[in-house]
Design an enzyme around this catalytic site. Sequence first.
Site, PDB file in Angstrom:
ATOM      1  N   CYS A 116       0.814  -1.233   0.000  1.00  0.00           N
ATOM      2  CA  CYS A 116       0.000   0.000   0.000  1.00  0.00           C
ATOM      3  C   CYS A 116       0.836   1.266   0.000  1.00  0.00           C
ATOM      4  O   CYS A 116       0.323   2.339  -0.308  1.00  0.00           O
ATOM      5  CB  CYS A 116      -0.927   0.000   1.199  1.00  0.00           C
ATOM      6  SG  CYS A 116      -1.683  -1.594   1.453  1.00  0.00           S
ATOM      7  N   HIS A 255      -3.853   6.247   2.910  1.00  0.00           N
ATOM      8  CA  HIS A 255      -4.194   4.927   2.367  1.00  0.00           C
ATOM      9  C   HIS A 255      -5.534   4.503   2.959  1.00  0.00           C
ATOM     10  O   HIS A 255      -5.739   4.585   4.173  1.00  0.00           O
ATOM     11  CB  HIS A 255      -3.106   3.911   2.728  1.00  0.00           C
ATOM     12  CG  HIS A 255      -3.513   2.518   2.389  1.00  0.00           C
ATOM     13  ND1 HIS A 255      -3.998   2.192   1.130  1.00  0.00           N
ATOM     14  CD2 HIS A 255      -3.554   1.376   3.117  1.00  0.00           C
ATOM     15  CE1 HIS A 255      -4.307   0.914   1.121  1.00  0.00           C
ATOM     16  NE2 HIS A 255      -4.052   0.399   2.306  1.00  0.00           N
ATOM     17  N   ASN A 285     -10.136  -1.225  -0.017  1.00  0.00           N
ATOM     18  CA  ASN A 285      -8.673  -1.073   0.028  1.00  0.00           C
ATOM     19  C   ASN A 285      -8.092  -1.553  -1.308  1.00  0.00           C
ATOM     20  O   ASN A 285      -8.164  -2.734  -1.624  1.00  0.00           O
ATOM     21  CB  ASN A 285      -8.158  -1.914   1.205  1.00  0.00           C
ATOM     22  CG  ASN A 285      -6.647  -1.904   1.325  1.00  0.00           C
ATOM     23  OD1 ASN A 285      -5.938  -1.464   0.427  1.00  0.00           O
ATOM     24  ND2 ASN A 285      -6.155  -2.417   2.445  1.00  0.00           N
TER      25      ASN A 285
END
Length: 330
Positions: A116, A255, A285
């Site tokens: 990420c 994020h 996500n």
Amino acid sequence: MCQSKKAGIIGLGMYLPENVLTNAELEKMVDTTDEWIVTRTGIKERRIASSDEATSDMAVNAAKEALKNANLTPDDIDLIIVATITPDMFFPATACLVQAKLGARTIPAFDISVACSGFIYGLTIASQFISLGTYKHALVIAAEKLSSVTDWSDRATCVLFGDGAGAAVLGPVDEGGILSTFLGADGNKGDLIKLPAGGSRIPATKESVDARLHFIKMNGTELFKVAVKIMADAALGATNPLGLKAEDIKLVIPHQANIRILNAAAKRMGLRPDQIYLNIEKYGNMSAASIAVALVEAVNKGLIKKGDKIVLDAFGGGLTWGAMVIEWSK
Ligand code: ACO
């Protein structure tokens, strides 16, 4: 060689697959509820790429939009970096596939695998080349097809992830640009989220496939605990050297892992809720692509104007983390 200058973002693009997977549909696939997913994560739906759509395809779509937004053509690009943990294949690198599909020159092209944190790592690497004057324009793309490594029978993970891509064109800027960057990693915590098989440790075998080792395995509770501190510490690592306080920041683009992590991290950083950009409810996500897509959306909505200072802030598998302060130059 070009003259040495600060690097800034001069073009942005994104791509999201059309197919939307809602929490109601997930209720039919695993033992879960819309209420559990929304209250524990903030996610309402996510995008899922089609079976003939690989990471490089999404990356190319985002890259084309970013080039158009920068008023450049593939010929103008001197470097391509793709941040992904779901490459089309081990090699060639997805960046090379993107280079070919764009019809770019025989410029350097490589992937980075820091989950990420990938977009921030990629921007950091590219900005070094630009500010040194080695290259003029770099394409940094964050693209993920997490649906291809998601265990759709594991309710603890399958509700979290989605697919998508975002891209930025970096170039030398006269004003603003990337003011600071702060990166870190802790391999001792690598077991908290990983894809165990398919590499040299556990090559693909019938046994590894039967044991479902080619899917993401995650210790969500432990990750949750470290994520809040890591995100706050990373943001401070980027803002402190510039003497910036919370009130100096126009917007933090974090994020998008879990709404509760983001709210807790924002509180720790002393930020107002309106200083945090959120789109997790629409996309879940998307690992490296999360921040890239969120940045494109925030700019398109007019939330970021020339002269504003924004912070990108990420943590992810590795563990890795990164934060970056950008003064918007466009
Ligand atoms: N639906 C219903 N119940 C569920 C689901 C689900 N989808 N998933 C888990 N549960 C159950 C569990 O089995 C458990 O039941 P039990 O108490 O009977 O054992 C209960 O819900 C609570 O489970 P927890 O795991 O403790 O739930 P938690 O509140 O911690 O939320 C979550 C889980 C959302 C995964 C959270 O821990 C989290 O977001 N962690 C961080 C994850 C993360 O950030 N990952 C990405 C980082 S790296 C990267 O992005 C690549």
